[in-house]
Enzyme design. Structure first.
Site, PDB file in Angstrom:
ATOM      1  N   ARG A  59      16.621  31.896  24.853  1.00 45.91           N
ATOM      2  CA  ARG A  59      17.379  30.836  24.183  1.00 45.91           C
ATOM      3  C   ARG A  59      16.587  30.159  23.071  1.00 45.91           C
ATOM      4  NH1 ARG A  59      19.279  31.730  28.976  1.00 45.91           N
ATOM      5  NH2 ARG A  59      17.084  32.026  29.349  1.00 45.91           N
ATOM      6  N   THR A  60      15.388  29.682  23.391  1.00 46.55           N
ATOM      7  CA  THR A  60      14.643  28.853  22.437  1.00 46.55           C
ATOM      8  C   THR A  60      14.291  29.663  21.183  1.00 46.55           C
ATOM      9  OG1 THR A  60      13.743  27.736  24.370  1.00 46.55           O
ATOM     10  CG2 THR A  60      12.698  27.255  22.267  1.00 46.55           C
ATOM     11  N   LYS A  87      -6.134  42.060  21.113  1.00 48.24           N
ATOM     12  CA  LYS A  87      -7.466  42.583  20.779  1.00 48.24           C
ATOM     13  C   LYS A  87      -8.518  41.484  20.855  1.00 48.24           C
ATOM     14  CE  LYS A  87      -5.230  45.644  17.454  1.00 48.24           C
ATOM     15  NZ  LYS A  87      -4.911  45.759  16.016  1.00 48.24           N
ATOM     16  N   ARG A 109       5.563  28.467  21.157  1.00 56.34           N
ATOM     17  CA  ARG A 109       5.597  28.377  22.638  1.00 56.34           C
ATOM     18  C   ARG A 109       4.306  28.972  23.159  1.00 56.34           C
ATOM     19  NH1 ARG A 109      10.442  29.894  26.686  1.00 56.34           N
ATOM     20  NH2 ARG A 109      11.079  27.873  25.848  1.00 56.34           N
ATOM     21  N   HIS A 137       8.891  20.242  26.656  1.00 50.65           N
ATOM     22  CA  HIS A 137       9.802  21.145  25.938  1.00 50.65           C
ATOM     23  C   HIS A 137      10.754  20.209  25.189  1.00 50.65           C
ATOM     24  CE1 HIS A 137      12.254  24.401  24.813  1.00 50.65           C
ATOM     25  NE2 HIS A 137      12.494  24.970  25.985  1.00 50.65           N
TER      26      HIS A 137
HETATM   27  N1   CP Z   1      15.663  26.868  28.132  1.00 53.15           N
HETATM   28  C1   CP Z   1      14.701  27.689  27.696  1.00 53.15           C
HETATM   29  O1   CP Z   1      13.623  27.286  27.247  1.00 53.15           O
HETATM   30  O2   CP Z   1      15.036  29.027  27.775  1.00 53.15           O
HETATM   31  P1   CP Z   1      14.113  30.217  27.255  1.00 53.15           P
HETATM   32  O3   CP Z   1      12.889  30.263  28.126  1.00 53.15           O
HETATM   33  O4   CP Z   1      14.972  31.471  27.366  1.00 53.15           O
HETATM   34  O5   CP Z   1      13.733  29.927  25.830  1.00 53.15           O
END
Ligand code: CP
Length: 307
Positions: A59-60, A87, A109, A137
């Site tokens: 999603r993100t 590496k 991320r 998040h």
């Molecule tokens: N909600 C969320 O962060 O989903 P993903 O891990 O798929 O990005």
């Protein structure tokens, strides 16, 4: 033009209430854009964004990329799994090499808590935290708040129960900060082993009784059991977890009023949520995903235009 008080979106903790309200207000405008026949605006035509993901995401990652394309930004994508990180390249070297290609904004991320905060001390590009370990998040919390406001008219005065694996969740902490700054009451609910011992110090209610939490709440934000982050066994079995903390239709049918059911995804169907709840009219899970694009457009637009 109103601007954010920050240069980077590292977390909700360091945002002001005015920052959050500005992001939600700007997201409302972008949501309207996304419902037009031509869904694209030239707002970030001069901006190049790198999405660098050191952890899995559906999603993100897709939501940020779509938001960047809707804003006409140039986009490059980096996944650690098929990069020179394998590496032995360091995080800072990786990011400095990406920035040497004249990148203006980094969406990252990372599995390590504080990784985006570390980068912010060393590079000049805007940084957006797309999830750092079990910490924050922020865009998930913002899209969750946007969705609550859309469904219930406001966040202020609402009661939100965050149910599930609080200990290993970055969504929980960002949601607590965001909801409290917007004037909501927050309860966390789950097994004792999955709620950090000192969490009540943040001013949240703590419950281990999911039926009581549901009866109290206007909104239930249900979190996944993050088995991949658990080094020890926190409960006897998934079957037992589901029986005591899983939300199914029978549990909701006992309540006086319907609840708004949220989940950040990915869902473990049959564990924290049954399919008949996840797919019911009370679940707003796909609305959350839809709103994520508008919210991320707002964040990147505002960061690129000051702050
Ligand atoms: N909600 C969320 O962060 O989903 P993903 O891990 O798929 O990005």
């Amino acid at each position: 033009m109103k601007v954010l008080s920050v240069k980077h979106l590292l977390g909700i903790k360091n945002l002001t209430t005015a920052d959050i309200e500005l992001i939600l207000e700007t997201a409302s405008y972008f949501k309207e854009v996304l419902n037009r026949p031509i869904k694209k605006v030239p707002s970030l035509r001069e901006v190049t964004v790198a999405n660098i993901f050191f952890e899995n995401s559906t999603r993100t990652r897709l939501s940020f990329e779509l938001a960047q394309k809707r804003l006409s930004a140039d986009v490059i994508n980096f996944a650690a799994s098929n990069s020179s990180v394998k590496k032995g390249e360091t995080l800072l070297d990786t990011v400095n090499n990406i920035l040497a290609m004249k990148v203006d904004m980094v969406v990252m991320r990372h599995a390590s808590v504080g990784a985006p905060h570390f980068l912010a001390q060393h590079i000049s590009a805007n940084i957006v935290n797309a999830g750092d370990g079990t910490h924050e998040h922020p865009t998930q919390a913002l899209l969750d708040a946007f969705t609550i406001k859309e469904k219930l008219g406001d966040v202020a005065g609402k009661k939100v129960a965050i149910i599930g694996d609080i200990t290993h969740s970055r969504v929980a902490l960002s949601n607590i900060f965001c909801l409290q700054k917007l004037g909501a009451e927050v309860m966390v609910c789950g097994p004792t082993t999955l709620i950090p011992r000192h969490l009540h110090q943040l001013g949240v209610k703590v419950s281990h009784d999911v039926d009581a939490a549901l009866a109290w709440a206007d909104v239930a934000n249900v979190l996944r059991i993050q088995l991949e982050r658990q080094q020890i066994q926190y409960f006897p079995s998934l079957r037992e977890y589901s029986r005591y903390f899983g939300i199914d239709k029978a549990r909701l049918d006992k309540l006086d009023a319907p609840k708004v059911i949220m989940h950040p995804g990915p869902i473990n169907r049959g564990v924290e949520l049954s399919s008949d709840v996840a797919d019911s009219e009370h679940a707003v899970i796909l609305d959350q995903v839809e709103n994520g694009v508008a919210v991320r457009m707002a964040v990147m637009y505002l960061l690129a235009n000051g702050g």
